[in-house]
Motif scaffolding. Structure first.
Motif, short mmCIF file in Angstrom:
data_model
loop_
_atom_site.label_atom_id
_atom_site.label_comp_id
_atom_site.label_asym_id
_atom_site.label_seq_id
_atom_site.Cartn_x
_atom_site.Cartn_y
_atom_site.Cartn_z
N CYS A 13 0.40 9.81 1.19
CA CYS A 13 -0.65 10.73 1.62
C CYS A 13 -0.24 11.37 2.95
CB CYS A 13 -1.96 9.97 1.78
SG CYS A 13 -1.88 8.78 3.14
N HIS B 96 0.07 8.72 5.93
CA HIS B 96 1.19 7.79 5.86
C HIS B 96 2.53 8.52 5.88
CE1 HIS B 96 -1.88 4.76 4.32
NE2 HIS B 96 -1.49 4.38 5.52
N CYS C 162 -1.19 7.47 -3.30
CA CYS C 162 -0.28 6.99 -2.25
C CYS C 162 -0.14 5.46 -2.36
CB CYS C 162 -0.85 7.38 -0.88
SG CYS C 162 -0.05 6.54 0.50
N VAL D 285 0.97 3.30 -0.30
CA VAL D 285 0.59 2.56 0.92
C VAL D 285 -0.93 2.46 1.01
CG1 VAL D 285 0.81 2.46 3.43
CG2 VAL D 285 2.70 3.33 2.06
N CYS D 286 -1.62 3.56 0.69
CA CYS D 286 -3.09 3.53 0.68
C CYS D 286 -3.59 2.48 -0.31
CB CYS D 286 -3.67 4.89 0.27
SG CYS D 286 -3.76 6.07 1.61
ZN LIG Z 1 -1.69 6.72 2.22
#
Ligand SMILES: [Zn+2]
Ligand SMILES: [Zn+2]
Length: 231
Positions: free
Chosen positions: A58, A61, A121, A123-124
């Protein structure tokens, strides 16, 4: 070490600093994941390929990638591969199948574009999972234990409190969440009220404290989270 004690210890550590502890956990998880990806990306093509489904990260990140000292090469290798993937999708695309801007503006559904990312994303996604797990641990140990350090840290941010309230079915846990945040927020409301009052020329001889000046930042953190977030 059990899973539970790991999350509990993490929470205790995060509660040493001001601000929402669940945001701090999320931030640490995200930084760790990005750091590992940056490290792997230089040597491991597979780890880069996995990112193509989401077309990377995103907005927040992606920008985080550039905040690791000395990792610009890793970030460039990742973004190089992702932009090439975006270019491949662009070249393979055809004319839109009937959906017009007018339809979209009216909120009517249209077929998903060949250019759209397939996954969110990563990481999200991972961050949200571990934040939820930490929150569960916090609620489990809230009453008579973590409530004191949580109040000292300034409580949960609104997004994490809202999440906590949805799973706080125990009346004691619900009661602590309400009274703790009510008290913390009342303090902030009064400090901001004093700041506003003293900025009036009639009271301008009164000194504005550092706490009163900083209350607006703490209110923003409370309402939006300890770090900028992307929904
Ligand atoms: Zn993210
Ligand atoms: Zn939070």
């Amino acid at each position: 070490m059990s899973q539970q004690s790991y999350f509990y210890q993490e929470l205790q550590e995060m509660l040493q600093q001001p601000g929402c502890p669940i945001c701090h956990v999320g931030r640490k998880v995200a930084r760790g994941q990005l750091d590992a990806l940056l490290y792997d990306s230089v040597t491991d093509r597979d780890s880069r390929d996995k990112l193509t489904n989401s077309l990377g990260f995103c907005s927040m990140h992606s920008r985080d990638l550039l905040t690791f000292p000395g990792e610009r090469l890793g970030a460039t290798i990742i973004e190089w591969a992702l932009l090439r993937e975006a270019q491949r999708r662009l070249r393979a695309s055809g004319p839109a199948a009937g959906a017009s801007w007018r339809q979209r503006l009216l909120g009517q559904p249209s077929a998903s574009s060949a250019l759209a990312a397939d996954d969110p994303c990563p990481v999200c996604a991972n961050q949200a999972k571990l934040e939820a797990r930490s929150l569960e641990e916090l609620l489990e140990h809230l009453v008579g234990d973590l409530e004191t350090p949580l109040a000292a840290a300034g409580g949960l941010c609104w997004p994490h409190l809202e999440l906590a309230m949805r799973s706080a079915s125990d009346a004691r846990v619900h009661g602590v969440l309400v009274s703790l945040h009510d008290q913390v927020w009342q303090g902030l409301i009064e400090q901001m009220g004093e700041f506003i009052r003293k900025r009036d020329y009639r009271y301008s001889q009164e000194t504005i404290s550092d706490q009163e000046t900083a209350a607006v930042e703490r209110a923003i953190e409370t309402l939006t989270g300890a770090y900028p977030r992307v929904a």
